[in-house]
Design an enzyme around this catalytic site. Structure first.
Site, PDB file in Angstrom:
ATOM      1  N   ARG A 115      49.923  37.215 -42.994  1.00 53.90           N
ATOM      2  CA  ARG A 115      48.150  37.468 -43.294  1.00 53.90           C
ATOM      3  C   ARG A 115      47.319  36.902 -42.208  1.00 53.90           C
ATOM      4  O   ARG A 115      47.777  35.739 -41.509  1.00 53.90           O
ATOM      5  CB  ARG A 115      48.210  36.492 -44.497  1.00 53.90           C
ATOM      6  CG  ARG A 115      48.524  37.403 -45.781  1.00 53.90           C
ATOM      7  CD  ARG A 115      48.210  36.971 -47.052  1.00 53.90           C
ATOM      8  NE  ARG A 115      48.595  35.414 -47.395  1.00 53.90           N
ATOM      9  CZ  ARG A 115      48.807  35.100 -48.477  1.00 53.90           C
ATOM     10  NH1 ARG A 115      48.434  35.605 -49.647  1.00 53.90           N
ATOM     11  NH2 ARG A 115      49.027  33.513 -48.819  1.00 53.90           N
ATOM     12  N   ARG A 154      46.323  30.806 -41.971  1.00 55.74           N
ATOM     13  CA  ARG A 154      46.013  29.742 -42.740  1.00 55.74           C
ATOM     14  C   ARG A 154      47.057  28.733 -42.725  1.00 55.74           C
ATOM     15  O   ARG A 154      48.337  29.285 -42.587  1.00 55.74           O
ATOM     16  CB  ARG A 154      45.892  29.955 -44.327  1.00 55.74           C
ATOM     17  CG  ARG A 154      44.809  30.851 -44.528  1.00 55.74           C
ATOM     18  CD  ARG A 154      44.465  31.046 -46.199  1.00 55.74           C
ATOM     19  NE  ARG A 154      45.799  31.336 -46.695  1.00 55.74           N
ATOM     20  CZ  ARG A 154      45.937  31.198 -47.981  1.00 55.74           C
ATOM     21  NH1 ARG A 154      45.020  30.648 -48.927  1.00 55.74           N
ATOM     22  NH2 ARG A 154      47.207  31.226 -48.718  1.00 55.74           N
ATOM     23  N   ARG A 188      57.696  25.579 -49.146  1.00 56.05           N
ATOM     24  CA  ARG A 188      57.015  25.733 -50.405  1.00 56.05           C
ATOM     25  C   ARG A 188      57.963  26.367 -51.335  1.00 56.05           C
ATOM     26  O   ARG A 188      58.354  26.372 -52.379  1.00 56.05           O
ATOM     27  CB  ARG A 188      55.953  26.808 -50.372  1.00 56.05           C
ATOM     28  CG  ARG A 188      54.545  25.745 -49.899  1.00 56.05           C
ATOM     29  CD  ARG A 188      53.157  26.814 -49.436  1.00 56.05           C
ATOM     30  NE  ARG A 188      52.745  27.081 -50.657  1.00 56.05           N
ATOM     31  CZ  ARG A 188      51.773  28.043 -50.581  1.00 56.05           C
ATOM     32  NH1 ARG A 188      51.631  28.819 -49.691  1.00 56.05           N
ATOM     33  NH2 ARG A 188      51.376  28.706 -51.943  1.00 56.05           N
ATOM     34  N   ARG A 211      55.342  23.940 -64.112  1.00 53.33           N
ATOM     35  CA  ARG A 211      56.082  24.285 -62.632  1.00 53.33           C
ATOM     36  C   ARG A 211      57.609  23.658 -62.772  1.00 53.33           C
ATOM     37  O   ARG A 211      58.234  23.481 -62.010  1.00 53.33           O
ATOM     38  CB  ARG A 211      55.088  23.444 -61.627  1.00 53.33           C
ATOM     39  CG  ARG A 211      54.065  24.369 -61.149  1.00 53.33           C
ATOM     40  CD  ARG A 211      53.037  23.448 -60.287  1.00 53.33           C
ATOM     41  NE  ARG A 211      52.047  24.127 -59.881  1.00 53.33           N
ATOM     42  CZ  ARG A 211      51.670  25.031 -59.014  1.00 53.33           C
ATOM     43  NH1 ARG A 211      52.726  25.534 -58.347  1.00 53.33           N
ATOM     44  NH2 ARG A 211      50.572  25.572 -58.869  1.00 53.33           N
ATOM     45  N   LYS A 226      51.743  36.986 -58.198  1.00 56.29           N
ATOM     46  CA  LYS A 226      51.634  36.778 -59.479  1.00 56.29           C
ATOM     47  C   LYS A 226      50.009  36.913 -59.701  1.00 56.29           C
ATOM     48  O   LYS A 226      49.572  37.274 -60.411  1.00 56.29           O
ATOM     49  CB  LYS A 226      51.737  35.215 -59.602  1.00 56.29           C
ATOM     50  CG  LYS A 226      53.218  34.911 -59.611  1.00 56.29           C
ATOM     51  CD  LYS A 226      53.617  33.424 -59.962  1.00 56.29           C
ATOM     52  CE  LYS A 226      53.005  32.244 -59.508  1.00 56.29           C
ATOM     53  NZ  LYS A 226      53.320  32.479 -57.871  1.00 56.29           N
TER      54      LYS A 226
END
Length: 212
Positions: free
Chosen positions: A123, A155, A166, A88, A13
């Protein structure tokens, strides 16, 4: 064009928001940035939000939406805006409607969960700010930053189990917004592609159907 961007964490996004912002010359608005700006400026709603945060509480939807509405009424948003990360949930969307915020199109970027888990868990970041991906943008030496030579790390938000949690939250709370906006006739969906530019091409094609 007044636009809402929907999509799971890691769907791209933010990247597409920047592309849309550049093409249409409208600001991309992240809720967190607006909240921090209102608190720093010391607006009535900003101070109210700060009081909740200082007490370790979540800022109520009514306050968040009030701050967003104030910003959307500013000169910066005269030509339109992109809301990334808000609403949300259905109650937030209903509150946005009740406050008279007009939305022209809701764009949902669709990426399968397994691809998102692979994308985010691959990542690697460095304390200097550099970012890599083990498949798509690997460093010259595994787990070592090209820029400063420091060790790269994953992370906490990108750990596979965290990503799955999530995604579960997204499917339960945010995904129902697709049906909510589809009923209003303003939902457009785009399948996220491997290459950013391919997704961008599909995004612009989808948005062209809603341009005045």
């Amino acid at each position: 064009m007044n636009l809402i961007l929907l999509g799971a964490p890691g769907a791209g996004k933010g990247t597409q928001s920047a592309k849309i912002s550049e093409k249409f010359q409208i600001p991309a608005i992240a809720t967190g940035d607006i909240l921090r700006s209102a608190m720093k400026a010391g607006t009535t709603l900003g101070l109210e939000a700060k009081a909740y945060i200082d007490e370790g509480k979540l800022v109520p939807d009514a306050v968040v939406i009030g701050i967003i509405k104030e910003y959307l009424a500013s000169d910066a948003c005269k030509k339109g805006f992109i809301l990334d990360g808000f609403p949300r949930s259905i109650p937030q969307a209903e509150a946005l409607d009740e406050m008279g915020v007009k939305i022209d199109v809701v764009l949902s970027i669709e990426v399968p969960d397994e691809k998102i888990v692979a994308r985010m868990s691959g990542r690697r970041v460095c304390s200097c700010g550099a970012s890599y991906h083990v498949e798509h943008n690997p460093p010259k030496v595994a787990d070592v930053c090209d820029n400063c030579g420091s060790a790269l790390y994953v992370r906490a938000d990108d750990a596979p189990e965290t990503v799955k949690k999530r995604l579960s939250t997204f499917h339960a709370q945010t995904e129902p917004l697709k049906e909510y906006y589809a009923k209003k006739g303003i939902l457009a969906t785009v399948e996220g592609q491997e290459k950013v530019e391919d997704t961008t091409s599909l995004v612009f094609r989808a948005l062209s159907r809603f341009e005045a």
